[in-house]
Write a protein that holds these residues in place. Sequence first.
Motif, PDB file in Angstrom:
ATOM      1  N   ALA A 154       0.817  -1.221   0.000  1.00  0.00           N
ATOM      2  CA  ALA A 154       0.000   0.000   0.000  1.00  0.00           C
ATOM      3  C   ALA A 154       0.852   1.272   0.000  1.00  0.00           C
ATOM      4  CB  ALA A 154      -0.938  -0.013   1.197  1.00  0.00           C
ATOM      5  N   ASP A 155       1.924   1.276   0.797  1.00  0.00           N
ATOM      6  CA  ASP A 155       2.786   2.468   0.852  1.00  0.00           C
ATOM      7  C   ASP A 155       3.443   2.736  -0.495  1.00  0.00           C
ATOM      8  OD1 ASP A 155       2.198   3.005   3.404  1.00  0.00           O
ATOM      9  OD2 ASP A 155       4.101   2.291   4.269  1.00  0.00           O
ATOM     10  N   GLY A 156       3.921   1.641  -1.086  1.00  0.00           N
ATOM     11  CA  GLY A 156       4.585   1.751  -2.401  1.00  0.00           C
ATOM     12  C   GLY A 156       3.625   2.279  -3.451  1.00  0.00           C
ATOM     13  N   LEU A 157       2.375   1.787  -3.419  1.00  0.00           N
ATOM     14  CA  LEU A 157       1.371   2.236  -4.392  1.00  0.00           C
ATOM     15  C   LEU A 157       1.099   3.721  -4.226  1.00  0.00           C
ATOM     16  CD1 LEU A 157      -1.243  -0.681  -4.399  1.00  0.00           C
ATOM     17  CD2 LEU A 157       0.078   0.124  -6.357  1.00  0.00           C
ATOM     18  N   LYS A 158       0.980   4.155  -2.964  1.00  0.00           N
ATOM     19  CA  LYS A 158       0.685   5.558  -2.698  1.00  0.00           C
ATOM     20  C   LYS A 158       1.814   6.454  -3.208  1.00  0.00           C
ATOM     21  CE  LYS A 158      -1.264   8.370   0.817  1.00  0.00           C
ATOM     22  NZ  LYS A 158      -1.360   8.783   2.150  1.00  0.00           N
ATOM     23  N   ARG A 159       3.038   6.010  -2.934  1.00  0.00           N
ATOM     24  CA  ARG A 159       4.207   6.786  -3.355  1.00  0.00           C
ATOM     25  C   ARG A 159       4.265   6.896  -4.880  1.00  0.00           C
ATOM     26  NH1 ARG A 159       7.453   4.411   0.156  1.00  0.00           N
ATOM     27  NH2 ARG A 159       8.132   2.874  -1.345  1.00  0.00           N
ATOM     28  N   ARG A 160       4.069   5.745  -5.534  1.00  0.00           N
ATOM     29  CA  ARG A 160       4.169   5.712  -7.003  1.00  0.00           C
ATOM     30  C   ARG A 160       3.056   6.541  -7.653  1.00  0.00           C
ATOM     31  NH1 ARG A 160       6.481   6.320 -11.234  1.00  0.00           N
ATOM     32  NH2 ARG A 160       6.084   4.987 -13.029  1.00  0.00           N
ATOM     33  N   VAL A 161       1.824   6.428  -7.101  1.00  0.00           N
ATOM     34  CA  VAL A 161       0.715   7.225  -7.649  1.00  0.00           C
ATOM     35  C   VAL A 161       1.023   8.708  -7.484  1.00  0.00           C
ATOM     36  CG1 VAL A 161      -1.730   7.830  -7.349  1.00  0.00           C
ATOM     37  CG2 VAL A 161      -1.046   5.423  -7.405  1.00  0.00           C
ATOM     38  N   GLY A 162       1.577   9.086  -6.333  1.00  0.00           N
ATOM     39  CA  GLY A 162       1.962  10.483  -6.096  1.00  0.00           C
ATOM     40  C   GLY A 162       2.967  10.963  -7.140  1.00  0.00           C
ATOM     41  N   GLU A 163       3.956  10.120  -7.438  1.00  0.00           N
ATOM     42  CA  GLU A 163       4.970  10.485  -8.455  1.00  0.00           C
ATOM     43  C   GLU A 163       4.324  10.669  -9.826  1.00  0.00           C
ATOM     44  OE1 GLU A 163       8.500   7.682  -6.590  1.00  0.00           O
ATOM     45  OE2 GLU A 163       7.779   7.252  -8.611  1.00  0.00           O
ATOM     46  N   LEU A 164       3.426   9.720 -10.152  1.00  0.00           N
ATOM     47  CA  LEU A 164       2.785   9.784 -11.480  1.00  0.00           C
ATOM     48  C   LEU A 164       1.942  11.048 -11.600  1.00  0.00           C
ATOM     49  CD1 LEU A 164       1.904   6.009 -11.795  1.00  0.00           C
ATOM     50  CD2 LEU A 164       3.257   7.298 -13.459  1.00  0.00           C
ATOM     51  N   LEU A 165       1.220  11.396 -10.531  1.00  0.00           N
ATOM     52  CA  LEU A 165       0.399  12.605 -10.575  1.00  0.00           C
ATOM     53  C   LEU A 165       1.295  13.839 -10.729  1.00  0.00           C
ATOM     54  CD1 LEU A 165      -2.299  11.754  -7.870  1.00  0.00           C
ATOM     55  CD2 LEU A 165      -2.616  11.830 -10.363  1.00  0.00           C
ATOM     56  N   GLN A 166       2.420  13.840 -10.035  1.00  0.00           N
ATOM     57  CA  GLN A 166       3.339  14.985 -10.168  1.00  0.00           C
ATOM     58  C   GLN A 166       3.903  15.088 -11.585  1.00  0.00           C
ATOM     59  OE1 GLN A 166       5.844  14.245  -6.692  1.00  0.00           O
ATOM     60  NE2 GLN A 166       5.391  16.320  -6.000  1.00  0.00           N
ATOM     61  N   SER A 167       4.121  13.932 -12.211  1.00  0.00           N
ATOM     62  CA  SER A 167       4.709  13.964 -13.558  1.00  0.00           C
ATOM     63  C   SER A 167       3.770  14.612 -14.576  1.00  0.00           C
ATOM     64  CB  SER A 167       5.114  12.561 -14.014  1.00  0.00           C
ATOM     65  OG  SER A 167       3.970  11.814 -14.364  1.00  0.00           O
ATOM     66  N   VAL A 168       2.472  14.689 -14.253  1.00  0.00           N
ATOM     67  CA  VAL A 168       1.534  15.356 -15.167  1.00  0.00           C
ATOM     68  C   VAL A 168       1.034  16.686 -14.585  1.00  0.00           C
ATOM     69  CG1 VAL A 168       0.787  13.228 -16.310  1.00  0.00           C
ATOM     70  CG2 VAL A 168      -0.447  14.026 -14.294  1.00  0.00           C
ATOM     71  N   GLY A 169       1.766  17.207 -13.602  1.00  0.00           N
ATOM     72  CA  GLY A 169       1.450  18.535 -13.072  1.00  0.00           C
ATOM     73  C   GLY A 169       0.314  18.548 -12.058  1.00  0.00           C
ATOM     74  N   LEU A 170      -0.040  17.379 -11.491  1.00  0.00           N
ATOM     75  CA  LEU A 170      -1.044  17.364 -10.413  1.00  0.00           C
ATOM     76  C   LEU A 170      -0.308  17.131  -9.088  1.00  0.00           C
ATOM     77  CD1 LEU A 170      -3.789  15.168 -12.158  1.00  0.00           C
ATOM     78  CD2 LEU A 170      -3.911  17.626 -11.747  1.00  0.00           C
ATOM     79  N   SER A 171      -1.083  17.208  -7.991  1.00  0.00           N
ATOM     80  CA  SER A 171      -0.443  17.057  -6.685  1.00  0.00           C
ATOM     81  C   SER A 171      -0.722  15.651  -6.135  1.00  0.00           C
ATOM     82  CB  SER A 171      -1.011  18.139  -5.763  1.00  0.00           C
ATOM     83  OG  SER A 171      -1.231  17.620  -4.491  1.00  0.00           O
ATOM     84  N   PRO A 172       0.213  15.094  -5.358  1.00  0.00           N
ATOM     85  CA  PRO A 172      -0.040  13.774  -4.758  1.00  0.00           C
ATOM     86  C   PRO A 172      -1.330  13.764  -3.929  1.00  0.00           C
ATOM     87  CG  PRO A 172       2.270  14.367  -4.486  1.00  0.00           C
ATOM     88  CD  PRO A 172       1.585  15.570  -5.071  1.00  0.00           C
TER      89      PRO A 172
END
Length: 347
Positions: free
Chosen positions: A151-169
Amino acid sequence: MTEASQVSDAKGSTKAPGSALVEVRDLAKVFDVSAPWLNRVVERKPRQFVHAVDGVSFTIEKGRTLALVGESGCGKSTVARLLVGLYTPTQGEVRFDGEDIAATLKGPKALALRRRMQMIFQDPYASLNPRWKVQDIVAEPLREHGLVRDADGLKRRVGELLQSVGLSPADAEKFPHQFSGGQRQRISIARALATEPEFLVCDEPTSALDVSVQAQVLNIMKDLQRKQGLTYLFISHNLAVVRHVADQVGVMYLGRLVEQADKRSLFATPRHPYTRMLLDAIPDIHMSGRSRTPVQGEVPNPLNPPSGCSFHPRCPHANARCGAERPKLLEIKGVRVACHAVEEGRI
Ligand SMILES: Nc1ncnc2c1ncn2[C@@H]1O[C@H](COP(=O)(O)OP(=O)(O)OP(=O)(O)O)[C@@H](O)[C@H]1O
Ligand code: SF4
Ligand SMILES: [Mg+2]
């Protein structure tokens, strides 16, 4: 996106060996659109077929963008779906990194291949589950492909992906309806990027957005391409958008590729009469004062396409040969073009 592009030869093979990521050869898709059997018998109607894609060949170099343009119904989305394996070809093949995708998707390497190519659709509303939080929407492919399990890894990765498209974690905790259209399309892009694909097929990804938002989303896509070396097939009916994103442009008419050229040469010296007609219809971006002509005539009924060159009923340069003989896609002065008049040097 680099401006320099290579032009494929008329068979679709590339001049720079080894650098083609996607190779499409003689691709065709026929849909059976016949009425149900009983109706056909009662009403004495024959079976009917639409040749949605009819012998299309091209290659896309790694890290480049090929844009497909053409009026509604010319087969762009069908090509897109064939390229990611959502449709099986009636004829021809699509090779991704040298492998036939239709065959690979039936075998043990299907999941590995699907991970490498993703599709982004026009309507970000329809493609995002409204009852899921963004966290679950973006994490789904990570789970499906077993890329991140805890779960922690998923949250971290989703946060990174959102940042890569200019959104916030922090956006991960929201639902799709809490975002604007442009932000929703960014969520779709973040989700598509989750599996770290090399190839993205984008079918009118910004058509549903306002012009100013379109530019933001297109710039994000260009940045991602630069940073991650992504290869794009980009479909749009908007030539201004194509001009912004493409390296190569393919023009389709009734299921066929009628011209393919480097973006610069296509916009500066369009060869095919249909390409000229499409370019004449767009607003004059350079304010040159050149008069603009609206697109003339309509696309013929695909169930009963014209003989010879299917563009001949609308073409100002048509002659008897055009009505009788279908022009082949030939490479003429570095541009692939299917037109008798160009081949004969009449235009
Ligand atoms: N699943 C299907 N079954 C039957 N016919 C189809 C199907 N999908 C597409 N077609 C037909 O194939 C042709 C090409 O359609 P396609 O959706 O690929 O065009 P397009 O260029 O994407 O058009 P648009 O710009 O409107 O999105 C059309 O005549 C369409 O009616
Ligand atoms: S082949 Fe003939 S009808 Fe077709 S685009 Fe060329 S000139 Fe026009
Ligand atoms: Mg379409």
